[in-house]
Scaffold this motif. Structure first.
Motif, PDB file in Angstrom:
ATOM      1  N   LYS A   1      -6.687 -21.373   8.556  1.00  0.00           N
ATOM      2  CA  LYS A   1      -6.788 -19.910   8.480  1.00  0.00           C
ATOM      3  C   LYS A   1      -5.866 -19.221   9.476  1.00  0.00           C
ATOM      4  N   ALA A   2      -5.127 -18.236   8.999  1.00  0.00           N
ATOM      5  CA  ALA A   2      -4.319 -17.423   9.908  1.00  0.00           C
ATOM      6  C   ALA A   2      -5.252 -16.478  10.645  1.00  0.00           C
ATOM      7  N   GLU A   3      -5.115 -16.450  11.963  1.00  0.00           N
ATOM      8  CA  GLU A   3      -5.994 -15.587  12.762  1.00  0.00           C
ATOM      9  C   GLU A   3      -5.238 -14.401  13.334  1.00  0.00           C
TER      10      GLU A   3
ATOM     11  N   GLY B   1      -9.423  -9.344   3.023  1.00  0.00           N
ATOM     12  CA  GLY B   1      -8.529  -8.370   3.665  1.00  0.00           C
ATOM     13  C   GLY B   1      -7.970  -8.808   5.014  1.00  0.00           C
ATOM     14  N   ASP B   2      -8.004 -10.107   5.323  1.00  0.00           N
ATOM     15  CA  ASP B   2      -7.545 -10.590   6.644  1.00  0.00           C
ATOM     16  C   ASP B   2      -6.128 -10.132   6.959  1.00  0.00           C
ATOM     17  N   GLY B   3      -5.259 -10.237   5.967  1.00  0.00           N
ATOM     18  CA  GLY B   3      -3.849  -9.931   6.206  1.00  0.00           C
ATOM     19  C   GLY B   3      -3.647  -8.465   6.548  1.00  0.00           C
TER      20      GLY B   3
ATOM     21  N   GLY C   1       1.974  -9.103  -3.158  1.00  0.00           N
ATOM     22  CA  GLY C   1       0.721  -9.301  -3.884  1.00  0.00           C
ATOM     23  C   GLY C   1      -0.325  -8.265  -3.541  1.00  0.00           C
ATOM     24  N   GLU C   2      -1.580  -8.646  -3.719  1.00  0.00           N
ATOM     25  CA  GLU C   2      -2.670  -7.676  -3.608  1.00  0.00           C
ATOM     26  C   GLU C   2      -2.856  -7.150  -2.189  1.00  0.00           C
ATOM     27  N   ILE C   3      -2.289  -7.813  -1.198  1.00  0.00           N
ATOM     28  CA  ILE C   3      -2.367  -7.299   0.181  1.00  0.00           C
ATOM     29  C   ILE C   3      -1.610  -5.985   0.311  1.00  0.00           C
TER      30      ILE C   3
ATOM     31  N   GLY D   1      -1.051 -16.564  -6.162  1.00  0.00           N
ATOM     32  CA  GLY D   1       0.172 -16.462  -6.953  1.00  0.00           C
ATOM     33  C   GLY D   1       1.340 -15.923  -6.147  1.00  0.00           C
ATOM     34  N   ALA D   2       1.093 -14.915  -5.301  1.00  0.00           N
ATOM     35  CA  ALA D   2       2.187 -14.310  -4.532  1.00  0.00           C
ATOM     36  C   ALA D   2       2.730 -15.300  -3.508  1.00  0.00           C
ATOM     37  N   GLY D   3       1.839 -15.928  -2.759  1.00  0.00           N
ATOM     38  CA  GLY D   3       2.266 -16.855  -1.702  1.00  0.00           C
ATOM     39  C   GLY D   3       3.004 -18.054  -2.272  1.00  0.00           C
TER      40      GLY D   3
ATOM     41  N   GLY E   1      -6.672 -18.630  -4.996  1.00  0.00           N
ATOM     42  CA  GLY E   1      -7.324 -17.350  -4.683  1.00  0.00           C
ATOM     43  C   GLY E   1      -7.804 -16.608  -5.911  1.00  0.00           C
ATOM     44  N   ASN E   2      -7.595 -15.307  -5.889  1.00  0.00           N
ATOM     45  CA  ASN E   2      -8.000 -14.488  -7.040  1.00  0.00           C
ATOM     46  C   ASN E   2      -7.122 -14.765  -8.257  1.00  0.00           C
ATOM     47  N   THR E   3      -5.934 -15.319  -8.027  1.00  0.00           N
ATOM     48  CA  THR E   3      -5.044 -15.610  -9.152  1.00  0.00           C
ATOM     49  C   THR E   3      -5.724 -16.566 -10.130  1.00  0.00           C
ATOM     50  N   ASN E   4      -6.561 -17.484  -9.581  1.00  0.00           N
ATOM     51  CA  ASN E   4      -7.328 -18.385 -10.452  1.00  0.00           C
ATOM     52  C   ASN E   4      -8.157 -17.604 -11.459  1.00  0.00           C
TER      53      ASN E   4
ATOM     54  N   ILE F   1      -0.148 -21.774   4.564  1.00  0.00           N
ATOM     55  CA  ILE F   1      -1.503 -22.050   5.049  1.00  0.00           C
ATOM     56  C   ILE F   1      -2.502 -21.288   4.181  1.00  0.00           C
ATOM     57  N   GLU F   2      -3.592 -21.962   3.853  1.00  0.00           N
ATOM     58  CA  GLU F   2      -4.594 -21.415   2.929  1.00  0.00           C
ATOM     59  C   GLU F   2      -5.974 -21.676   3.516  1.00  0.00           C
ATOM     60  N   LYS F   3      -6.741 -20.612   3.679  1.00  0.00           N
ATOM     61  CA  LYS F   3      -8.018 -20.807   4.377  1.00  0.00           C
ATOM     62  C   LYS F   3      -9.091 -21.492   3.512  1.00  0.00           C
TER      63      LYS F   3
HETATM   64  P1  ADP Z   1      -2.421 -12.628  -4.678  1.00  0.00           P
HETATM   65  O1  ADP Z   1      -2.870 -12.341  -6.063  1.00  0.00           O
HETATM   66  O2  ADP Z   1      -1.893 -11.460  -3.983  1.00  0.00           O
HETATM   67  O3  ADP Z   1      -1.552 -13.848  -4.610  1.00  0.00           O
HETATM   68  P2  ADP Z   1      -4.792 -14.195  -4.181  1.00  0.00           P
HETATM   69  O4  ADP Z   1      -6.155 -13.699  -3.954  1.00  0.00           O
HETATM   70  O5  ADP Z   1      -4.513 -14.873  -5.462  1.00  0.00           O
HETATM   71  O6  ADP Z   1      -3.779 -12.995  -3.920  1.00  0.00           O
HETATM   72  O7  ADP Z   1      -4.389 -15.224  -3.027  1.00  0.00           O
HETATM   73  C1  ADP Z   1      -4.531 -14.919  -1.662  1.00  0.00           C
HETATM   74  C2  ADP Z   1      -4.858 -16.209  -0.934  1.00  0.00           C
HETATM   75  O8  ADP Z   1      -4.809 -15.988   0.467  1.00  0.00           O
HETATM   76  C3  ADP Z   1      -6.272 -16.716  -1.230  1.00  0.00           C
HETATM   77  O9  ADP Z   1      -6.223 -18.042  -1.685  1.00  0.00           O
HETATM   78  C4  ADP Z   1      -6.999 -16.583   0.108  1.00  0.00           C
HETATM   79  O10 ADP Z   1      -7.982 -17.564   0.311  1.00  0.00           O
HETATM   80  C5  ADP Z   1      -5.853 -16.709   1.092  1.00  0.00           C
HETATM   81  N1  ADP Z   1      -6.150 -16.138   2.414  1.00  0.00           N
HETATM   82  C6  ADP Z   1      -6.773 -14.961   2.673  1.00  0.00           C
HETATM   83  N2  ADP Z   1      -6.879 -14.756   4.002  1.00  0.00           N
HETATM   84  C7  ADP Z   1      -6.307 -15.843   4.603  1.00  0.00           C
HETATM   85  C8  ADP Z   1      -6.122 -16.234   5.955  1.00  0.00           C
HETATM   86  N3  ADP Z   1      -6.553 -15.483   6.976  1.00  0.00           N
HETATM   87  N4  ADP Z   1      -5.504 -17.413   6.209  1.00  0.00           N
HETATM   88  C9  ADP Z   1      -5.082 -18.211   5.184  1.00  0.00           C
HETATM   89  N5  ADP Z   1      -5.249 -17.900   3.891  1.00  0.00           N
HETATM   90  C10 ADP Z   1      -5.841 -16.725   3.590  1.00  0.00           C
END
Ligand code: ADP
Length: 583
Positions: free
Chosen positions: A292-294, A357-359, A547-549, A151-153, A178-181, A170-172
Motif C-alpha cells: 500500500k502506498a502511504e 480515495g487514498d490517492g 483514471g477515477e482518481i 485499468g488506468a495503472g 480494482g473497480n475495473t473488474n 504497487i497494489e494494496k
Molecule cells: P481505475 O478505474 O481508475 O483504474 P480502479 O479502481 O480500477 O481505478 O483501480 C485502482 C486500484 O488502486 C485498485 O486496485 C485499488 O485497490 C488500488 N489502490 C487504491 N489505493 C491504493 C494505495 N494506497 N496503494 C496501492 N494501491 C491502491
C-alpha cells in the motif's frame, strides 16, 4: 539348554529387527496422504468450482482449479492466491482473498473436499501452522512507480515498459483490477471501424456533445476532447492485445450506438483486466500485491518516490523519477462520500472495497488541486441487498423499468442521474428491470445475473406478476402497451427513442433494483498530459494521475462507457508523459 537359550534369543533379535524394519516401512508408506490426484467441488458465486489436488505421501504438490463461472478477472486473481497460499503453507488454514471472499472461500472448500479423499488428517490440515518469518521488503529504485493496478495503472505501466524504462506497480489489494473488474458495459468511441461495419453513423463531435450535455456542461473541454479523439485508438490498442471488443450497442445518454463491448456482450472489465495483466506478465513488470502506498515523497517541490507498506506492514521506500497515481475513486469510503456529499449518507455502493480515495488524500498533501469533488454518481440499477451492479446495457438492449405497482415511470435510456432520481421517487425507492428470454439468449450479462439468482422468472407476465406480488392486470397492460409502442417505434408515454425489443414473448425475468453509489467524477486536477495540477495552477513535478482518481473528464455526471475509455486513454497518456519527462 544354554545353547537353546542362545539360539532362541538370536531368533528373537532377528524377529525384532524384522518387525522394526517392517514397522518403519509401514510408517513411511503411510505418510500424510495416500499419493494420487483427487477431485473436489464447491459452489462459488456463479456456479460449481472444481479443484484437482495432487499429493505425494507427505506433500501437496499441485492444485488446479476450474472456476468457469466466477467473474473472470476476480476469479483468476483469487485462484492464483489461493493455490499459492495452500501450497506454500501446506495447509488449509489460509485466509480468504479479500476483494474475492466468496470465490476464494469456495475454492478453499473445493480443495478441502478433494483432500478429504486423500486419507489426510483434516484436523491437522486445518490447524494454522506457525507462519515462517518473511523478510521485510527492501527499498527499491525505479524509473516510474505506478500506484494502483486497475485499468488506468496497468495501462500506464504497459506504456512505461514499452519505452524500455523500469516500472513497478504497487497494489494494496491481493488481486489486480480494482473497480475495473466490475466494469460491466463497454467502452465508448465514435467513428470506429466497428460502427462503420454495423452501418452506424456517428461522429466524434456528437460523442463530445452528448458527454458534455450528460456531464451538465461541467466537463473540462480539453480533457473531454482528448478522450473523444483517442477513443478509437484505445479500442484498437486493447484489441491488438486480444480483447475482441467489437460489438456496438446503445447506452444511456448516447445519441447513437457507440458503446463497444466483447462480442458475446460479456462484461468488459474482466476482459480488459485480463489482457492488460497478461501483457504486463509478458513484459515482466513487477506487480507488488498487498502493498500500500502511504505517502508521496517530495523534495524541493519535486516528487521523488513513495513511502509504502508491504503485506506484513513493514514500511519501505520506492525511489522513483516519476510517480503515477492510479488509485481509483472513493466510492467505497462512506466517510469521504459524506464529507463531500452529506445527502448521500447511508447509500450502498457498487465499488470494490479498495476504492477509498487514498490517492486523492495523498496528492493533496503535496499541494494537488481538486476539481468537481462533490460530483458523485449513483447508478440506477444495483441490487438493493449487495450493491451488485446490473449493466446499463440491459436497458440499451431492450429491458424496461416498472415500479412495484407494475407501471413504467420513465424513459429508461435517460442519463444515470435522471433514471436514478426517477427510481428514488417510486415505492421503496426501488423498481424492477423487466427482460425476456430472447434477451437472455443474446446477452451473456443477463444470463449471468439469472444464474446468480438475481432474477425472478415467470413463464407469462401473469405468473411473473404473481411472484412479484404486483397486480396481474396492471403489469399485463403495461407490457401490452409497451409492445405496441415498440412495434410502432414511438414511445408516446415517455419518449424513449430506442425500443430495441418488443418484449412480446416470454419467459420473462424481473430483477429488483435501486440506485447505489457508483462513480466519483471529481478528484485530482490534471491537464491533458496527465500532470497533476497544484492549487497554484502549475504541474507538480514528477507526479501524474489517471483514471477515477482524477476529476474533470466526466463533469457532473458520467456517461456509461466513458470510464473505461478514460482509464485506458489517460492511463496510457500518463505513462507516456512520465517517460518523456524522465530526467
Ligand atoms: P481505475 O478505474 O481508475 O483504474 P480502479 O479502481 O480500477 O481505478 O483501480 C485502482 C486500484 O488502486 C485498485 O486496485 C485499488 O485497490 C488500488 N489502490 C487504491 N489505493 C491504493 C494505495 N494506497 N496503494 C496501492 N494501491 C491502491
Amino acid at each position: 539348554m544354554k545353547k537353546l537359550f542362545k539360539k532362541s534369543s538370536i531368533l528373537l533379535l532377528i524377529l525384532m529387527l524384522v518387525f522394526t524394519f517392517v514397522g518403519c516401512q509401514n510408517k513411511e508408506v503411510k505418510g500424510k496422504f495416500n499419493p494420487g490426484t483427487y477431485e473436489g467441488t464447491a459452489e462459488g458465486l456463479g456456479g460449481t468450482i472444481t479443484a484437482k489436488v495432487t499429493v505425494t505421501k507427505d506433500e501437496i504438490t499441485k492444485i488446479e482449479i476450474d472456476a468457469p463461472k466466477e467473474t473472470e478477472s476476480i476469479g483468476a486473481g483469487a485462484k492464483e492466491q489461493v493455490i499459492d497460499r495452500v501450497l506454500s503453507s501446506q495447509s488449509l488454514a489460509i485466509d480468504a482473498v479479500s476483494g474475492a471472499t466468496v470465490s476464494s472461500n469456495a475454492m478453499i472448500a473445493a480443495i478441502t473436499a478433494a483432500l478429504e479423499k486423500s486419507g489426510a488428517d483434516m484436523n491437522v490440515l486445518k490447524t494454522p501452522a506457525d507462519k515462517p518469518k518473511e523478510e521485510a521488503q527492501k527499498d527499491l529504485d525505479v524509473d516510474v512507480v505506478v500506484v494502483g493496478a486497475g485499468g488506468a495503472g496497468m495501462s500506464a505501466a504497459i506504456e512505461v515498459a514499452n519505452a524500455g524504462k523500469s516500472v513497478v506497480i504497487i497494489e494494496k489489494m491481493p488481486i489486480v483490477g480494482g473497480n475495473t473488474n466490475r466494469a460491466t458495459g463497454g467502452i465508448n468511441a465514435a467513428e470506429t471501424p466497428y460502427q462503420e461495419a454495423a452501418g452506424i453513423k456517428d461522429t466524434k463531435q456528437t460523442f463530445y456533445d452528448d458527454t458534455m450535455k450528460g456531464g451538465k456542461d461541467l466537463n473540462d473541454p480539453e480533457l473531454l476532447r482528448t478522450l473523444v479523439d483517442n477513443a478509437p485508438g484505445a479500442i484498437e490498442w486493447l484489441n491488438n492485445m486480444g480483447a475482441g471488443i467489437e460489438r456496438v450497442t446503445l447506452s444511456g445518454g448516447a445519441t447513437n450506438p457507440r458503446i463497444h463491448s466483447p462480442k458475446d456482450a460479456s462484461p468488459v472489465g474482466p476482459v480488459i483486466v485480463k489482457v492488460l495483466s497478461n501483457k504486463l506478465k509478458e513484459q515482466n513488470v513487477n506487480i507488488m500485491l498487498e502493498t500500500k502506498a502511504e505517502k508521496i515523497i517530495e523534495k524541493d517541490g519535486i516528487v521523488t518516490g513513495i513511502q509504502a507498506t508491504d503485506k506484513n506492514g513493514n514500511s519501505f521506500t520506492i525511489n522513483a523519477k516519476a510517480v503515477i497515481l492510479a488509485t481509483g475513486g472513493f466510492g467505497a469510503n462512506s466517510e469521504m462520500v459524506e464529507q463531500y456529499r452529506p445527502d448521500l449518507k447511508g447509500f450502498s455502493t457498487t465499488n470494490h472495497q479498495g476504492a477509498t480515495g487514498d490517492g486523492i488524500v495523498m496528492a493533496q498533501t503535496v499541494g494537488a488541486d481538486l476539481t468537481d469533488i462533490g460530483e458523485i454518481q449513483i447508478h440506477p440499477t444495483t441490487d438493493p441487498g449487495t450493491g451488485y451492479l446490473f449493466t446499463e446495457g440491459l436497458r440499451g438492449d431492450g429491458a424496461i423499468l416498472v415500479n412495484f405497482e407494475g407501471k413504467r415511470f420513465t424513459d429508461e435510456l435517460l442519463t444515470r442521474d435522471k433514471v436514478s432520481a426517477k427510481i428514488l421517487e417510486q415505492t421503496n425507492g426501488q423498481a424492477y428491470l423487466i427482460a425476456n428470454e430472447e434477451m437472455r439468449i443474446e446477452n451473456a450479462s443477463l444470463a449471468g445475473y439469472i444464474e446468480k439468482g438475481y432474477a425472478t422468472k415467470g413463464e407469462t407476465i401473469a405468473e411473473l406478476a404473481r411472484s412479484l406480488t404486483i397486480d396481474e392486470a396492471t403489469l399485463e397492460n403495461t407490457m401490452k402497451v409497451y409492445t405496441e409502442l415498440a412495434k410502432a417505434g414511438v414511445d408516446k408515454e415517455f419518449g424513449r427513442k430506442h425500443m430495441t425489443k418488443t418484449l412480446e414473448a416470454g419467459p420473462y425475468y424481473a430483477i429488483k433494483v435501486t440506485p447505489g453509489i457508483h462513480h466519483t467524477m471529481g478528484g485530482v486536477k490534471i491537464d491533458t498530459k496527465a500532470h497533476i495540477i497544484s492549487t497554484e495552477g502549475t504541474p507538480i513535478k514528477g507526479l501524474y494521475a489517471a483514471g477515477e482518481i482524477t476529476g474533470g473528464v466526466h463533469g457532473g455526471n458520467r456517461i456509461g462507457g466513458n470510464a473505461v475509455a478514460d482509464i485506458v486513454i489517460f492511463g496510457r497518456i500518463s505513462g507516456q508523459t512520465a517517460v518523456e519527462e524522465l530526467k
